[in-house]
Motif scaffolding. Structure first.
Motif, PDB file in Angstrom:
ATOM      1  N   THR A  20      24.870 -56.575 -50.183  1.00 32.72           N
ATOM      2  CA  THR A  20      24.261 -55.566 -49.321  1.00 32.72           C
ATOM      3  C   THR A  20      25.050 -55.403 -48.030  1.00 32.72           C
ATOM      4  O   THR A  20      25.291 -54.272 -47.568  1.00 32.72           O
ATOM      5  CB  THR A  20      22.798 -55.954 -49.005  1.00 32.72           C
ATOM      6  OG1 THR A  20      22.069 -56.091 -50.229  1.00 32.72           O
ATOM      7  CG2 THR A  20      22.149 -54.896 -48.135  1.00 32.72           C
ATOM      8  N   ASP A  21      25.463 -56.522 -47.442  1.00 31.97           N
ATOM      9  CA  ASP A  21      26.243 -56.452 -46.201  1.00 31.97           C
ATOM     10  C   ASP A  21      27.578 -55.756 -46.426  1.00 31.97           C
ATOM     11  O   ASP A  21      28.006 -54.918 -45.603  1.00 31.97           O
ATOM     12  CB  ASP A  21      26.482 -57.855 -45.648  1.00 31.97           C
ATOM     13  CG  ASP A  21      25.199 -58.522 -45.177  1.00 31.97           C
ATOM     14  OD1 ASP A  21      24.242 -57.781 -44.861  1.00 31.97           O
ATOM     15  OD2 ASP A  21      25.146 -59.762 -45.141  1.00 31.97           O
ATOM     16  N   SER A  52      27.256 -51.951 -46.866  1.00 32.26           N
ATOM     17  CA  SER A  52      26.524 -51.236 -45.816  1.00 32.26           C
ATOM     18  C   SER A  52      27.352 -50.100 -45.217  1.00 32.26           C
ATOM     19  O   SER A  52      26.794 -49.111 -44.720  1.00 32.26           O
ATOM     20  CB  SER A  52      26.095 -52.209 -44.721  1.00 32.26           C
ATOM     21  OG  SER A  52      27.231 -52.821 -44.126  1.00 32.26           O
ATOM     22  N   THR A  53      28.687 -50.215 -45.252  1.00 23.59           N
ATOM     23  CA  THR A  53      29.550 -49.174 -44.680  1.00 23.59           C
ATOM     24  C   THR A  53      29.987 -48.136 -45.719  1.00 23.59           C
ATOM     25  O   THR A  53      30.706 -47.192 -45.377  1.00 23.59           O
ATOM     26  CB  THR A  53      30.803 -49.803 -44.055  1.00 23.59           C
ATOM     27  OG1 THR A  53      31.519 -50.520 -45.069  1.00 23.59           O
ATOM     28  CG2 THR A  53      30.433 -50.755 -42.928  1.00 23.59           C
ATOM     29  N   ARG A 111      28.654 -45.381 -53.610  1.00 22.95           N
ATOM     30  CA  ARG A 111      28.167 -46.567 -54.342  1.00 22.95           C
ATOM     31  C   ARG A 111      27.768 -46.187 -55.770  1.00 22.95           C
ATOM     32  O   ARG A 111      28.056 -46.913 -56.721  1.00 22.95           O
ATOM     33  CB  ARG A 111      26.974 -47.182 -53.626  1.00 22.95           C
ATOM     34  CG  ARG A 111      27.237 -47.618 -52.203  1.00 22.95           C
ATOM     35  CD  ARG A 111      25.977 -48.223 -51.607  1.00 22.95           C
ATOM     36  NE  ARG A 111      25.978 -48.169 -50.151  1.00 22.95           N
ATOM     37  CZ  ARG A 111      24.992 -48.591 -49.391  1.00 22.95           C
ATOM     38  NH1 ARG A 111      23.895 -49.086 -49.938  1.00 22.95           N
ATOM     39  NH2 ARG A 111      25.063 -48.502 -48.073  1.00 22.95           N
ATOM     40  N   ILE A 123      21.369 -51.878 -53.913  1.00 28.03           N
ATOM     41  CA  ILE A 123      22.534 -51.285 -53.284  1.00 28.03           C
ATOM     42  C   ILE A 123      22.618 -49.783 -53.547  1.00 28.03           C
ATOM     43  O   ILE A 123      22.988 -48.996 -52.676  1.00 28.03           O
ATOM     44  CB  ILE A 123      23.837 -51.969 -53.788  1.00 28.03           C
ATOM     45  CG1 ILE A 123      23.875 -53.423 -53.341  1.00 28.03           C
ATOM     46  CG2 ILE A 123      25.076 -51.227 -53.303  1.00 28.03           C
ATOM     47  CD1 ILE A 123      25.026 -54.204 -53.893  1.00 28.03           C
ATOM     48  N   GLU A 130      19.391 -47.602 -51.518  1.00 31.28           N
ATOM     49  CA  GLU A 130      19.033 -47.783 -50.088  1.00 31.28           C
ATOM     50  C   GLU A 130      19.021 -46.457 -49.373  1.00 31.28           C
ATOM     51  O   GLU A 130      19.830 -45.575 -49.639  1.00 31.28           O
ATOM     52  CB  GLU A 130      20.048 -48.728 -49.424  1.00 31.28           C
ATOM     53  CG  GLU A 130      19.817 -50.188 -49.759  1.00 31.28           C
ATOM     54  CD  GLU A 130      20.731 -51.096 -48.945  1.00 31.28           C
ATOM     55  OE1 GLU A 130      21.611 -50.562 -48.246  1.00 31.28           O
ATOM     56  OE2 GLU A 130      20.561 -52.311 -49.016  1.00 31.28           O
TER      57      GLU A 130
END
Length: 415
Positions: free
Chosen positions: A379-380, A383-384, A390, A412, A415
């Protein structure tokens, strides 16, 4: 004339005497000598001194000797359970070669069978592969082609060990360095002080990834000529074939971290500069990786994903092996793998596999926790990356997710 006749009589009598002497010697000594040197158990053998100094790499067997070894000495791998009868020969390796220079460690005695859950795990993974390959909803390029239609170059990840009857398809960023070390040790292609290397961690990374250390399917044509494809099929049918995989998105994160967050001149010039020019507004990126790192410039993970999704990327060249899909590296719909390992269960799977191959008394898999990429970090990392990117990335790697039983990363993608 008399002298000549006497000489012939002497020769005949002498020959008869030598024949009688040989017969008496064999009756008294020869048979017992034979049995004294015949192994009666599969225990360790005492190494004998070498009459000649061996070179640093083992000699490549000739075509005929390789065929003879395959036809006459091939041993079907057992299950590794204590109920199996252990043959005197537990590999393709000749008895003479073993007596010369292979000091085996103490033979392991398994008091319990392989855990039922591990056997069931493998059964489920193999069954899933078969079902997905037969499922029309799983579509990807090359899925329905025959094995003969696969170009030789695309078979370069299949490493063959004729000595033990093993074929390993290596997938970069899935502990392939250590599995390559295992294959080098089993094939005895690396010698140390005249004897085969037995310590996996003693093999440097340069040697591990040196293609000359491995005999792959792509090299069959040079060795076997017109017999190459036939022998590939025979060995695929007879040998034990294994593969190790991991979560596709986590593998991508690992590839990015290893190749672009660390100083790698080759990957910087071949890929990072391209990403910087196309997606990072860097028309003239630094000429070297050292210069780039000095000023804090390198492609972001988001740039890396853009590169993978860019149609121009595959037009220029196929994906690099570090982020190429597993179905393109190892052809799971054309090759029926006998063992499917997951990096997420690597320790259990490695022990199970080596035991199944009956080589756990020869080598142990070296576990390493260095620079691991955890699934919980996904997830981290993403995030960008925009949501649409995705989803496109998932489509690109969806076959790997479904073939090998990895859940769709909904957290993922939604979101």
């Amino acid at each position: 004339m008399g002298t000549s006749r006497m000489f012939r009589i002497f020769v005949v009598l002498g020959s008869a005497f030598m024949i009688l002497l040989i017969i008496f010697y064999w009756d008294d000594v020869g048979a017992s000598h034979l049995y004294l040197n015949t192994p009666v158990s599969p225990g360790p053998k005492i190494p004998h001194p070498q009459p000649q100094q061996r070179t640093q790499t083992s000699r490549t067997p000739s075509f005929l000797s390789d065929i003879d070894a395959f036809v006459n000495q091939f041993l079907e791998p057992g299950t590794g359970e204590p109920t199996d009868a252990v043959p005197a020969e537990t590999s393709n390796q000749s008895d003479k070669a073993e007596e010369r220079y292979i000091p085996r460690r103490e033979w392991k005695i398994h008091l319990t069978p392989v855990a039922a859950e591990l056997r069931e795990r493998q059964e489920q993974r193999r069954k899933l592969l078969q079902e997905m390959c037969a499922n029309d909803s799983v579509v990807f390029p090359g899925k329905n082609r025959s094995f003969d239609d696969i170009p030789n170059k695309e078979l370069d990840h299949l490493i063959v060990d004729d000595r033990h009857g093993i074929i390993y398809c290596y997938v970069p960023k899935v502990a392939c360095s250590n599995w390559k070390r295992i294959m080098i040790i089993l094939s005895e292609s690396l010698l140390h002080d005249g004897v085969p290397q037995r310590d996996p961690l003693a093999i440097s990374r340069d040697l591990v990834h040196n293609s000359s250390m491995h005999f792959t399917f792509n090299k069959f044509w040079k060795r076997y000529g017109k017999f190459a494809r036939h022998l590939m099929k025979v060995k695929l049918k007879k040998y034990t074939k294994f593969i190790f995989v991991r979560d596709p998105f986590v593998r991508l994160i690992s590839a990015y971290r290893n190749k672009f967050e660390m100083r790698n001149e080759d990957f910087y010039r071949r890929f990072a500069q391209v990403m910087l020019r196309r997606y990072a507004n860097q028309p003239t990126p630094p000429a070297s990786v050292d210069e780039a790192f000095t000023v804090g410039i390198h492609p972001s993970f988001s740039h890396f994903i853009q590169y993978l999704l860019d149609p121009q990327t595959e037009k220029e060249m196929p994906f690099n092996e570090h982020w190429r899909q597993v179905y393109r590296l190892c052809h799971p719909c054309q090759i029926q793998y006998d063992f499917v390992g997951h990096l997420e269960t690597a320790e259990e799977d490695a022990e199970h596999l080596l035991r199944q191959l009956r080589v756990d008394n020869v080598v142990e898999f070296p576990t390493s926790h260095r620079n691991l990429t955890a699934s919980s970090w996904e997830t981290d990392w993403f995030s960008t990356v925009p949501i649409e990117a995705r989803k496109e990335l998932y489509k690109l790697y969806e076959p790997d997710f479904r073939l090998f039983g990895y859940d769709k990363p909904d957290s993922i993608l939604n979101e």
